[in-house]
Design a protein around this motif. Structure first.
Motif, short mmCIF file in Angstrom:
data_model
loop_
_atom_site.label_atom_id
_atom_site.label_comp_id
_atom_site.label_asym_id
_atom_site.label_seq_id
_atom_site.Cartn_x
_atom_site.Cartn_y
_atom_site.Cartn_z
N ASP A 116 0.88 -1.25 0.09
CA ASP A 116 -0.16 -0.13 0.11
C ASP A 116 1.03 1.36 -0.01
O ASP A 116 0.32 2.50 -0.40
CB ASP A 116 -0.91 -0.01 1.09
N LEU A 117 1.96 1.17 0.31
CA LEU A 117 2.92 2.33 0.53
C LEU A 117 3.50 3.17 -0.48
O LEU A 117 3.40 2.05 -1.71
CB LEU A 117 4.23 1.88 1.32
N PRO A 118 3.38 4.34 -0.91
CA PRO A 118 3.68 4.89 -2.13
C PRO A 118 5.29 4.65 -2.06
O PRO A 118 6.14 4.34 -1.22
CB PRO A 118 3.56 6.25 -1.68
N ALA A 119 5.53 4.43 -3.45
CA ALA A 119 7.18 3.96 -4.04
C ALA A 119 8.02 4.65 -3.05
O ALA A 119 9.09 4.16 -2.88
CB ALA A 119 7.05 4.05 -5.44
N ARG A 120 7.96 6.01 -3.12
CA ARG A 120 9.09 6.77 -2.17
C ARG A 120 9.31 6.18 -0.82
O ARG A 120 10.23 6.78 -0.14
CB ARG A 120 8.76 8.21 -2.15
N LEU A 121 8.42 5.62 -0.26
CA LEU A 121 8.54 5.15 1.06
C LEU A 121 8.84 3.74 1.42
O LEU A 121 9.16 3.23 2.50
CB LEU A 121 7.08 5.44 2.03
N THR B 193 11.50 0.52 0.87
CA THR B 193 12.85 0.34 1.00
C THR B 193 13.51 -0.81 0.43
O THR B 193 14.71 -0.93 0.30
CB THR B 193 13.54 0.58 2.59
N HIS B 194 12.71 -1.58 0.05
CA HIS B 194 13.01 -2.80 -0.74
C HIS B 194 11.96 -3.34 -1.73
O HIS B 194 10.77 -2.78 -1.57
CB HIS B 194 13.28 -4.01 0.22
N LYS B 195 12.26 -4.24 -2.64
CA LYS B 195 11.48 -4.75 -3.47
C LYS B 195 10.53 -5.83 -3.26
O LYS B 195 9.42 -6.21 -3.97
CB LYS B 195 12.12 -4.99 -4.98
N ASN B 196 10.65 -6.60 -2.24
CA ASN B 196 9.80 -7.65 -1.78
C ASN B 196 8.43 -7.14 -1.25
O ASN B 196 8.51 -6.94 -0.16
CB ASN B 196 10.78 -8.46 -0.59
N GLU B 197 7.37 -7.40 -2.01
CA GLU B 197 6.29 -7.08 -1.50
C GLU B 197 5.41 -8.28 -1.34
O GLU B 197 4.07 -8.23 -1.18
CB GLU B 197 5.64 -6.25 -2.58
N LYS B 198 6.08 -9.47 -1.01
CA LYS B 198 5.20 -10.73 -0.70
C LYS B 198 5.50 -11.34 0.73
O LYS B 198 4.67 -11.76 1.56
CB LYS B 198 5.61 -11.84 -1.60
N ALA B 199 6.59 -10.51 1.48
CA ALA B 199 7.08 -11.15 2.87
C ALA B 199 6.68 -9.95 3.74
O ALA B 199 6.82 -8.66 3.36
CB ALA B 199 8.47 -11.57 2.85
N PHE B 200 6.50 -10.29 4.84
CA PHE B 200 6.27 -9.27 6.00
C PHE B 200 5.18 -8.08 5.62
O PHE B 200 5.82 -6.92 5.85
CB PHE B 200 7.67 -8.61 6.39
N LEU B 201 4.20 -8.57 5.24
CA LEU B 201 3.34 -7.47 4.63
C LEU B 201 2.75 -6.61 5.73
O LEU B 201 2.15 -5.47 5.57
CB LEU B 201 2.17 -8.05 4.02
#
Length: 441
Positions: free
Chosen positions: A340-345, A347-355
């Motif tokens: 949900d975070l905007p790209a500028r916030l 810090t990494h590309k993994n959007e599947k772990a620790f959501l």
């Protein structure tokens, strides 16, 4: 009734038993700062019995840094030299283990001798109850012959056996320890079966609850009157000849006049910005009018003169903005996900772990479980006030864990957080103590 407390941590489990008239003759804990907290709590109970809490308050006010504890305590010892002796016998900063493998460890025989000295000091011949929550790694109980070499060197894998040995040595009427639910289904139930077998061999029966199906015996401390969802298992053992039943905790659950949500637990504490507050000083209450407090808040304030351990972590601007987004989501009954975070916030590309790494204790909800990870960062423990937009302080986490405001946590803040996160909530231990006392009598 006489108690020995093993793996004591900051004393959450023994706190409830003390309040119900049990006498703890020994608390064994490996962490230095947790032991310092145990000493300070002994100050409180000792001085309360002497009707001299003013001396306790003078002590907590004078200890402006964890480095000045010894000097501040000497002032109390001058007035009560017997307190220094009491602490030297009863609080044992010892780590269970094999001294041959770990120079910091003490053997169970060494610790038994120290407990025996404390029993003699207290004129005690028999122990009624042993309490504590040793970690029970699965491979320490099943297939020990197949353990890897590195597992064999890790003393943590054998902590259950130290607990077992002390039960065998002191032969209490009963023992009780709190653990995570996983202990019941580890290795398809074989771990708990092995635990039962080990205690059966030394003449004890151990029960996981009232139900025959162990999986149905998981308890939620929020049902006990604790202000958080915290699922745990309370194992209860006793000498076979006594033929006890499992304690009736339901009978002693604490009923509050209001819903225990985050606001009713911590809303009376001073507002803070990130990085502000006091780690060690005693801060005055913002509102001293009991009429504006919830029953829970008034209960937390008993025998207290103010707030301790209430300093907020500093925050980077990026994290603070994320916290504000998480609070806005929580306000609408939603959970912020990393994607949900905007790209500028990000810090990494993994959007599947620790959501769910950013989680708010929303004002109108029962707080989620406080765990020791809070010592590493505050992302999972965000304060609900968007104007504060920070993580919980040690005192706020302690409130949720049901520690009273007069309970001072010693050491650097990271260690304070660990103590709170690892603790058994004192209100839960009070319920346990009432139910166990009924059986032992």
């Amino acid at each position: 009734m006489i108690v020995i407390d093993l793996f004591s941590g900051a004393g959450g489990l023994s706190e409830g038993f003390h309040g119900e008239g049990f006498k703890t003759i020994a608390q064994v804990e490996k962490d230095k700062w947790a032991c310092e907290t145990l000493k300070t709590r002994t100050f409180f109970h000792f001085l309360k019995e002497k009707r001299d809490l003013d001396t306790y308050f003078k002590y907590v006010k004078s200890a402006h840094s964890y480095k000045g504890i010894s000097t501040a305590r000497e002032e109390v010892y001058i007035k009560y030299p017997e307190l220094k002796e009491k602490i030297s016998f009863e609080i044992l900063n010892k780590k269970f283990g094999n001294p041959a493998n770990d120079p910091e460890a003490s053997s169970s025989n060494q610790i038994i001798k120290l407990i025996e000295k404390s029993a003699k000091y207290n004129n005690v011949n028999n122990v009624d109850l042993l309490i504590g929550g040793p970690p029970c790694q699965a491979y320490s109980l099943i297939g020990r012959s197949r353990m890897k070499e590195e597992a064999e060197r890790d003393n943590r894998n054998f902590l259950f056996y130290y607990y077992l040995k002390l039960v065998k040595e002191f032969r209490p009427k009963a023992f009780l320890f709190e653990n995570v639910p996983g202990i019941l289904n580890a290795k398809k139930g074989m771990v708990f079966g092995a635990i039962q077998e080990e205690f059966d061999n030394i003449g004890y029966t151990i029960l996981s609850g009232k139900q025959v199906d162990h999986k149905k015996n998981v308890l939620d401390f929020s049902d006990f009157g604790v202000g958080q969802k915290r699922k745990r298992v309370i194992l209860f053992g006793f000498r076979k000849n006594l033929n006890y039943q499992y304690p009736n905790f339901d009978k002693y659950k604490i009923r509050w006049e209001h819903r225990l949500d985050t606001a009713s637990i911590i809303s009376d504490l001073p507002s803070l910005k990130p990085g502000s507050g006091e780690d060690f000083a005693v801060v005055d209450y913002v509102n001293n009018s009991s009429t504006s407090l919830t029953d829970y808040q008034a209960f937390m304030r008993r025998d207290s003169i103010g707030i301790m351990n209430h300093k907020a972590r500093p925050l980077q601007d990026r994290d603070r903005e994320i916290y504000q987004l998480a609070i806005e989501k929580a306000k609408n009954g939603e959970q912020l996900k990393y994607f949900d975070l905007p790209a500028r916030l990000k810090t990494h590309k993994n959007e599947k772990a620790f959501l769910d790494r950013f989680k708010v204790h929303w004002s109108e909800n029962t707080p989620h479980t406080i765990v020791a990870h809070i010592s590493k960062d505050g992302h999972y423990n965000i304060h609900p006030d968007i104007n504060q937009a920070r993580s919980l302080t040690v005192r706020e986490a302690a409130r949720i864990q049901s520690f009273p405001d007069n309970y001072k946590f010693e050491g650097p803040r990271t260690y304070q957080f660990t103590q709170v996160g690892n603790a058994v909530p004192p209100i839960a231990s009070k319920v346990m103590a009432k139910a166990v006392k009924e059986l032992l009598r």
